[in-house]
Design a protein around this motif. Structure first.
Motif, PDB file in Angstrom:
ATOM      1  N   TYR A 299       0.867  -1.177   0.000  1.00  0.00           N
ATOM      2  CA  TYR A 299       0.000   0.000   0.000  1.00  0.00           C
ATOM      3  C   TYR A 299       0.899   1.221   0.000  1.00  0.00           C
ATOM      4  CZ  TYR A 299      -3.253   3.551   1.692  1.00  0.00           C
ATOM      5  OH  TYR A 299      -4.015   4.684   1.815  1.00  0.00           O
TER       6      TYR A 299
ATOM      7  N   ASN B 139      -9.201  -3.801   3.411  1.00  0.00           N
ATOM      8  CA  ASN B 139      -8.797  -3.257   4.705  1.00  0.00           C
ATOM      9  C   ASN B 139     -10.049  -3.166   5.564  1.00  0.00           C
ATOM     10  OD1 ASN B 139     -10.181  -0.906   3.944  1.00  0.00           O
ATOM     11  ND2 ASN B 139      -8.327   0.167   3.336  1.00  0.00           N
TER      12      ASN B 139
ATOM     13  N   LYS C 243      -9.818   4.733   5.662  1.00  0.00           N
ATOM     14  CA  LYS C 243      -8.750   3.744   5.694  1.00  0.00           C
ATOM     15  C   LYS C 243      -8.678   2.989   7.010  1.00  0.00           C
ATOM     16  CE  LYS C 243      -4.655   5.184   5.647  1.00  0.00           C
ATOM     17  NZ  LYS C 243      -3.458   5.947   5.310  1.00  0.00           N
TER      18      LYS C 243
END
Lengths: 461, 516
Positions: free
Chosen positions: A184, A436, B496
């Motif tokens: 990432y 994720n 995220k």
């Protein structure tokens, strides 16, 4: 190749087999061992150079147990984690009690397949075995690319290198093993000038370090940053034509894919079944591209590649949409039995057919096209098949071929309408996004651009 | 609530070992290094029921060893608890930091208990500080905790919610319920402090899906036991009857409308509007407009625009419990205290984690706050919000509605996002309720394409458009707290890394917001 299970894993298996003999209602189990290693570096600008302000390593091993019980008329399931400090027998007793209090229609647990699982490349073994040398190489690439990027300031960046292994045994004899890796990288930059109100934050993910091309990615991000100019809010319109990139196309296709899962049919949620047409072939606008989607689990080093499904069915490649017509539902073992449908193991990365249009062609196919550079937060609802987002940055094209930059405002759309008159580019884009805690995995190979000509509105000034 | 969650005895052995790890990490280098160790233990159980039923339990642990030196956080994290392996990891981490180029410009010396200003802590925290501060433990107050919540009880709870909804309305496509309870115990040890907290939270969730696939949900929960998750008859009626209304709802014509937001949507706006923009790491990276605006003392909202970030929310309005963004100390051991992040339109210093406070932004270093948070022991620390809310006003909700000739009420949040650099904001709402001539008409409106509705504006424009705010409750005489209601929530920071983050505030009347 399966490595030998750890002693702890083996102890769990032995005790599970023993419990199966001792507890009459205990009818099945699956045990998963997951190992994970991660190097996480976060950087910020330090006098014109990136320097790390966080350097982390993560090492983890975890075990996950799911059990199935015969509760008389119903079947129970319960799941929990086990860590090496646990008393395994005690954990088995806890999960058995949990399963006895959950009630589901019964189904037969999957038996091992007759055919062997195929070989699929799911990891970059350089990351798995030599992560520090990969890290050094990538950090060197980043440094070179940044020194070549003129007139921009890099504010922050993150580089994560992850690897994992997943070993799974079931009471029926299914044994699967998979090694995974991913990288990432994100970078945020702005133009080297005062009073900026815009930045570019771009993310690059991959399963393999060699697929990353970080230098190209950083240089392109710098170009994008320098192209930022004065922006205004979009004009309100109930019907706009928009040009979107592979990230948006992948999100819309993912919503479509979820509609063909048989699980939705069983739960009485909106779903598509084989034979259904998602757009009216007779009423499409001239030049519309056919929507063809294939799921492919065998593409090397792609995030949705796997030799088997979650339950252990042998993974199958299949075309699921042919010119808007649903060819197959995705049918798994459990819900297939509930619905009396044959499980098919269809899974994998989305391959979407390209068409003949160049990016330049697409920009001229309609008037006043808005090219979305980035949505702030695209939320696609796979039940309602609608989406909505603020525009983070876009180009509004004018009839003379010039454009102005726009940001703000809210755009919303309907996925069914969006695919009805869509036009696809000839060039290919790839999305290889590992899962994720916020996003599912997303593997996509297909058109780099889609012109949406129906079903989008925007509110601005 | 008389009971408080105690420190789990099974963690005593490992807790006793943590000071040794701190010594290995920094002993002899205290003038250059600041080290701490954080042990995280998570116990969670959940029961989900819809067309199928499943139950899960987690009992996991992980450890983070940190050395802060050279302007960098060096961390080694693992979920192995073999003491020899951990000693070895600590030595390896220390040696790797010693091998780095030395930069002593940012050395941190941690506060002792004597140096802490205890008097400004929330009373719930003060009462849990014993005279002997060698080992400190904070626990969430509760009535019905994990020890009483058996699997049978959880199954009965979800079945009851589902049955109540189906008894009122059978024609729904899907009806479901979910109950989650967790206790997260974090033990923090550095050279001066050895403290722990056990955070108990419970979430009750009921939902139904309409024939057209529209989902309606009711969510109750916060810091406490099963008592904080109770589904009221109002919740059940909402789940049962709203889906049909949504299936028959009109679609919004995109445009700018006068709007009242309820606490749920108000909270998302607070979280996005100068919530993210005031996160210390975003500020020091140069990725936020806030430091520049603060430097020039620019007013970015009108006098109604006051926003608080507060990890110490342990009661709200009439409720004697807090929400899930609350903690007693953050993941770097900083005690929870309230911070005004926007005071009548004027920005304060940012919400800082340790490194952000040391490094500072263009305005220089700023006080450390209790905002150093991570998704879990396996994730990096970032400056994250705890509970973010607008302060309350002086109107009743009916008075606010009476001030609207033609507009909408938005009560049910659906995500949000902010652009800290460009000051763009978007907050979602599931649907709008029409207001005409100062009264709710009962008409429900969906987005232009039949989905949810996004509310979006440049942040200063939005914060200057506040006309009025409601009181916490119409009758505030029985309120336990002057903190308005915060809802259970989460934050993804650029979508995220997920952390718990409550948000809320009063009902707010806005002059106009773009809706689409």
């Amino acid at each position: 190749m399966h490595p030998n299970p750890s002693d702890f894993f083996q102890s769990c298996v032995t005790l599970l087999k023993q419990s199966e003999q001792e507890i009459p209602e205990f009818i099945g189990w699956e045990l998963i061992e997951t190992t994970r290693n991660s190097i996480q570096h976060l950087y910020q600008n330090n006098n014109g150079k990136l320097s790390a302000h966080q350097k982390r390593t993560v090492e983890a091993i975890s075990y996950h147990l799911e059990v199935f019980t015969n509760n008389g008329e119903t079947m129970g399931t319960g799941s929990l984690n086990i860590q090496v400090f646990h008393d395994i027998k005690h954990r088995i007793n806890i999960v058995m009690e949990m399963a006895k209090n959950s009630h589901n229609p019964s189904w037969n647990l999957l038996e091992p397949p007759v055919e062997p699982y195929p070989e699929v490349i799911t990891a970059d073994f350089e990351i798995v075995n030599n992560v520090n040398s990969v890290l050094n190489k990538l950090e060197g690439e980043i440094e070179d690319a940044i020194s070549e990027s003129k007139n921009v300031i890099v504010n922050s960046a993150e580089l994560f290198l992850n690897s994992n292994s997943i070993q799974r045994y079931t009471n029926t004899g299914i044994k699967t093993y998979k090694v995974g890796s991913n990288v990432y990288f994100e970078i945020a930059m702005e133009a080297d000038q005062e009073n900026n109100t815009q930045e570019v934050l771009n993310i690059k993910t991959s399963l393999s370090a060699n697929d990353l091309n970080l230098k190209d990615f950083i240089l392109k991000t710098a170009q994008e940053t320098l192209a930022l100019g004065h922006t205004s809010e979009p004009k309100t319109s109930e019907d706009v034509n928009i040009l979107v990139n592979e990230d948006v196309i992948a999100d819309l296709c993912l919503a479509l894919q979820s509609q063909i899962s048989c699980v939705r049919e069983y739960h009485r949620l909106p779903y598509l079944q084989a034979g259904q047409q998602i757009y009216d072939l007779k009423n499409r606008k001239k030049g519309s591209s056919p929507l063809n989607i294939t799921l492919d689990p065998f593409l090397p080093a792609m995030t949705d590649s796997s030799a088997y499904t979650r339950e252990g069915l042998v993974a199958k490649k299949a075309q699921i949409i042919n010119d808007g017509k649903v060819m197959f539902q995705l049918i798994n073992n459990r819900f297939g039995q509930y619905l009396k449908k044959e499980p098919n193991g269809i899974t994998g990365n989305m391959l979407v057919d390209t068409d003949a249009y160049s990016y330049e062609d697409l920009k001229t196919k309609e008037e006043n096209i808005i090219e979305i550079i980035k949505f702030s937060s695209l939320l696609v609802n796979s039940q309602k098949m609608t989406w909505s987002s603020e525009i983070k940055l876009a180009k509004q094209y004018h009839s003379d071929g010039t454009y102005t930059m726009i940001k703000g405002g809210v755009m919303s759309g309907n996925v069914w309408d969006n695919f009805a008159d869509a036009m696809f580019s000839s060039n290919t884009g790839i999305v290889n996004f590992p899962p994720n805690s916020y996003n599912d995995a997303k593997g996509y190979v297909g058109p780099a651009w889609m012109l949406i000509r129906k079903g989008v509105s925007v509110v601005g000034v | 609530m008389n009971k408080k969650v105690t420190f789990p005895s099974e963690l005593n052995d490992i807790r006793n070992f943590l000071p040794e790890l701190v010594k290995i990490l920094e002993s002899g280098y205290e003038d250059r290094f600041y080290a701490f160790v954080m042990l995280e233990a998570k116990q969670q159980q959940s029961m989900m029921l819809n067309t199928t039923q499943s139950t899960q339990q987690t009992d996991g642990r992980g450890i983070v060893m940190r050395i802060c030196a050279n302007g960098c956080n060096y961390e080694s994290s693992a979920n192995c608890f073999d003491q020899d392996i951990l000693r070895n990891k600590a030595e390896k981490l220390r040696d790797s930091v010693l091998a780095e180029p030395q930069n002593d410009t940012m050395v941190y010396q941690p506060l002792t208990w004597d140096q802490e200003n205890i008097s400004d802590l929330d009373p719930l925290m003060q009462e849990q500080l014993q005279e002997n501060l060698k080992i400190v433990h904070f626990g969430t107050p509760y009535e019905q905790g994990a020890e009483e919540l058996t699997t049978e009880k959880m199954s009965a709870w979800v079945n009851d919610v589902r049955k109540q909804v189906l008894n009122k309305k059978q024609e729904l496509s899907m009806v479901g319920a979910l109950l989650i309870q967790k206790v997260i115990t974090k033990t923090f040890v550095d050279r001066n402090k050895n403290m722990s907290q056990s955070l108990l939270s419970t979430l009750g969730y009921g939902y139904a899906v309409s024939k057209k696939g529209l989902t309606v949900r009711s969510i109750n929960g916060g810091m406490g036991g099963l008592e904080v998750a109770t589904m009221t008859s109002e919740n059940i009626n909402h789940i049962a009857f709203m889906p049909e209304k949504l299936d028959n709802a009109s679609h919004l014509t995109p445009g700018r409308y006068k709007l009242i937001t309820g606490p749920d949507v108000t909270g998302v706006i607070a979280h996005e509007a100068f919530g993210h923009t005031q996160e210390g790491d975003t500020c020091r990276y140069g990725r936020s407009c806030a430091p520049g605006l603060k430097k020039t003392n620019t007013k970015v909202g009108n006098d109604h625009a006051t926003i608080i970030n507060n990890a110490a929310v342990f009661a709200m309005g009439k409720q004697n419990f807090g929400t899930n963004g609350s903690h007693f100390f953050d993941d770097e051991g900083q005690l929870a205290r309230k911070q005004v992040i926007l005071d009548k339109g004027i920005l304060s210093s940012p919400m800082n984690d340790l490194l952000s406070s040391l490094k500072g932004d263009i305005n220089g270093p700023a006080p450390r706050q209790s905002n150093g948070k991570r998704e879990s022991w396996s994730n990096p620390i970032m400056a994250r919000q705890t509970n973010t809310y607008f302060t309350a006003g002086d109107k009743t909700v009916d008075e606010l509605i009476a001030m609207v000739d033609d507009g909408f009420l938005a009560q049910h949040a659906h995500g949000g996002m902010e652009d800290p650099k460009g000051m763009g904001l978007t907050a979602g709402t599931e649907y709008l309720e029409e207001i005409k001539q100062g009264k709710l008409t009962g008409k429900i409106i969906l987005g232009p394409r039949g989905g949810h509705i996004e509310l979006s504006d440049p942040v200063p424009k939005l914060l200057n458009s506040i006309i009025a705010k409601s009181k916490i409750d119409d009758d505030t005489s029985c309120d336990e707290s002057d903190i308005p209601y915060n809802k259970w929530g989460g934050c993804g920071k650029y979508h995220k890394e997920a952390v718990e983050a409550g948000c809320g505030g009063p009902y707010i009347l806005w002059e106009g917001i773009n809706c689409g």
